[in-house]
Design a protein around this motif. Structure first.
Motif, mmCIF file in Angstrom:
data_model
loop_
_atom_site.group_PDB
_atom_site.id
_atom_site.type_symbol
_atom_site.label_atom_id
_atom_site.label_comp_id
_atom_site.label_asym_id
_atom_site.label_seq_id
_atom_site.Cartn_x
_atom_site.Cartn_y
_atom_site.Cartn_z
ATOM 1 N N LYS A 57 38.901 50.759 63.555
ATOM 2 C CA LYS A 57 37.624 50.928 62.857
ATOM 3 C C LYS A 57 37.098 52.365 62.934
ATOM 4 O O LYS A 57 36.340 52.802 62.083
ATOM 5 N N LYS A 58 37.505 53.068 63.983
ATOM 6 C CA LYS A 58 36.993 54.429 64.194
ATOM 7 C C LYS A 58 37.939 55.170 65.139
ATOM 8 O O LYS A 58 38.547 54.558 66.018
ATOM 9 N N VAL A 59 38.044 56.480 64.942
ATOM 10 C CA VAL A 59 38.864 57.310 65.830
ATOM 11 C C VAL A 59 37.988 58.422 66.395
ATOM 12 O O VAL A 59 37.293 59.116 65.649
ATOM 13 N N ILE A 60 38.020 58.571 67.715
ATOM 14 C CA ILE A 60 37.337 59.685 68.376
ATOM 15 C C ILE A 60 38.410 60.651 68.881
ATOM 16 O O ILE A 60 39.238 60.282 69.716
ATOM 17 N N HIS A 117 29.252 55.853 70.896
ATOM 18 C CA HIS A 117 30.143 55.802 69.737
ATOM 19 C C HIS A 117 31.379 54.931 69.916
ATOM 20 O O HIS A 117 32.032 54.595 68.926
ATOM 21 N N CYS A 118 31.721 54.565 71.147
ATOM 22 C CA CYS A 118 32.943 53.782 71.355
ATOM 23 C C CYS A 118 32.651 52.298 71.182
ATOM 24 O O CYS A 118 32.473 51.545 72.138
ATOM 25 N N THR A 119 32.605 51.877 69.939
ATOM 26 C CA THR A 119 32.351 50.483 69.562
ATOM 27 C C THR A 119 33.682 49.752 69.383
ATOM 28 O O THR A 119 34.743 50.377 69.366
ATOM 29 N N THR A 168 37.511 51.029 68.222
ATOM 30 C CA THR A 168 37.576 52.485 68.342
ATOM 31 C C THR A 168 38.729 52.895 69.252
ATOM 32 O O THR A 168 38.945 52.305 70.300
ATOM 33 N N ILE A 205 40.278 56.352 71.229
ATOM 34 C CA ILE A 205 40.040 57.741 71.631
ATOM 35 C C ILE A 205 41.392 58.437 71.739
ATOM 36 O O ILE A 205 42.305 57.936 72.410
ATOM 37 N N TYR A 211 38.298 53.307 78.684
ATOM 38 C CA TYR A 211 38.238 53.372 77.223
ATOM 39 C C TYR A 211 39.644 53.290 76.629
ATOM 40 O O TYR A 211 40.606 53.771 77.252
ATOM 41 N N TYR A 234 47.838 53.392 66.760
ATOM 42 C CA TYR A 234 46.528 52.917 67.208
ATOM 43 C C TYR A 234 46.438 51.396 67.112
ATOM 44 O O TYR A 234 45.912 50.725 68.011
#
Length: 421
Positions: free
Chosen positions: A5-8, A96-98, A101, A103, A125, A409
């Motif tokens: 859903k998201k990449v940090i 931000h780590c929902t 996600t 990292i 995480y 991922y």
């Protein structure tokens, strides 16, 4: 790939300061182009103009890096452990780590420091680390003795390691690096990190002995910036057949084998040599190879332009180089390479087909291999065209890199979910 859903992205810099930053920036842009929300957290410096124009959210931790800190004492202390980095990063990841996600950590030794590793490790995480170098195990990140100019095979932080001055600056710096490595180890790297990305089979063989037995390594080659037009590149290949220059691209430092250049080309004063890059040995090279063409540091466009004016690339690295992207850049425009047999770049060269291997550290062998190609231009041209065809069968573009990252991922998140169940 529905899990992602998201990449940090976490890196020392948000501008291209070296190979790790280049990959971090390119991957951020490519992931964003594929519709993935990307947050780029970095320690210090400016933001790459391409990131500014993208949908990537860039967040600075507002630190100094080791070399640009106005206080040497503060640099020495915070380089070992930066309380501010730990506090700010913990707050950002909490926010931000929902779920969904990932990292992705690239480099931490210039400004993020081991404190960032502790935050990631203690917070458990979902993190993957690209092994751009060997800082996860070796104090100087290279398994290289800068004093003797040779590969170091001592066990990191062992007594033999600690008493040996192998640093590029001084033994005092070696002690400082060793303390940092000890803190890095105590911060959980690499034992408490499970997921890693290797950039070559060669580098995996070097680093795997230092990873935890439960570690999982994924094979994701680094992306490179090349022209998307094969027709344009074909024109470059045809032009290269009439070129006569040998080109070196990279830092002008000991571990890059720059002294081999000096020894191999001293007899000709570097008359046929084109040098792209800067570094500690630049003045020495200029004084000895006064007829060489020194072109300084170049961006990707400048590098490809310089390659298109050259006949052969020499890749002289004496340390365990993890990949060697310039070899692939050369192949993308049909330039064959003469490459050291003691680094991962050799994996990109089929000896005798797309280029030649030379014995690492042997300037005479380097000289003979280069001379062979210069004396046999038709063979050099055939090797260059073979390298070109091999490259374009499956080019390591940013888009292809992003696809492979998303697959990686997704697999990591699947494993994490299975472990929870």
């Amino acid at each position: 790939m529905n899990n992602v859903k998201k990449v940090i992205i976490l890196n020392d810099y948000a501008t291209v300061q070296g190979g790790a930053a280049q990959v971090a920036v390119l991957s951020a842009l490519a992931l964003s182009d594929k519709g993935i929300p990307v947050i780029y957290i970095y320690g210090t410096g400016d933001v790459d103009e391409r990131l500014k124009k993208s949908n990537v959210i860039c967040i600075s931790l507002e630190q100094h890096d080791l070399l640009n800190n106005p206080s040497k004492f503060n640099s020495a202390v915070t380089g070992l452990w930066n309380i501010s980095v730990a506090k700010k990063l913990r707050q950002l990841l909490t926010k931000h780590c929902t779920p969904g996600t990932i990292i992705h950590l690239h480099s931490w030794v210039k400004s993020l420091t081991p404190s960032a590793l502790s935050v990631l490790s203690r917070g458990k995480y979902p993190t993957v680390v690209t092994l751009h170098d060997y800082f996860s195990a070796c104090p100087n990140g290279a398994f290289y003795d800068y004093v003797s100019e040779s590969i170091c095979k001592k066990v990191p932080l062992s007594r033999k390691c600690l008493v040996k001055n192998c640093d590029s600056r001084s033994y005092l710096q070696k002690i400082w690096r060793s303390i940092r490595q000890y803190i890095t180890k105590k911060s959980g790297m690499p034992a408490n990190f499970k997921y890693f990305i290797k950039v070559s089979d060669f580098s995996e063989r070097i680093i795997s002995n230092f990873l935890h037995e439960s570690s999982i390594l994924f094979d994701v080659s680094n992306p490179i910036e090349v022209s998307s037009s094969k027709n344009y590149n074909k024109l470059v290949v045809d032009r290269i057949s009439v070129n006569s220059d040998v080109i070196y691209i990279g830092r002008l430092d000991k571990e890059k084998g720059v002294r081999l250049l000096l020894e191999a080309f001293r007899d000709t004063s570097g008359k046929s040599l084109r040098i792209v890059g800067t570094g500690a040995l630049e003045d020495e090279l200029k004084s000895e190879l006064h007829e060489a063409k020194f072109e300084g540091w170049q961006n990707r466009e400048g590098i490809l332009s310089a390659l298109s004016k050259s006949k052969v690339l020499v890749f002289t690295s004496m340390w365990y180089e993890t990949q060697g992207l310039t070899v692939l850049e050369a192949a993308s425009v049909g330039v064959p390479c003469v490459v050291s047999d003691a680094c991962a770049a050799r994996e990109s060269v089929e000896d005798g087909k797309t280029g030649l291997w030379f014995k690492s550290g042997d300037s005479n062998d380097l000289k003979q291999k280069v001379q062979y190609l210069m004396d046999n231009p038709l063979i050099a041209d055939d090797m260059g065209k073979s390298a070109y065809k091999k490259f374009w069968r499956s080019p390591p573009t940013s888009s292809a890199h992003a696809d492979k990252l998303l697959e990686t991922y997704d697999r990591i998140l699947d494993v994490i979910e299975e472990e929870r169940i």
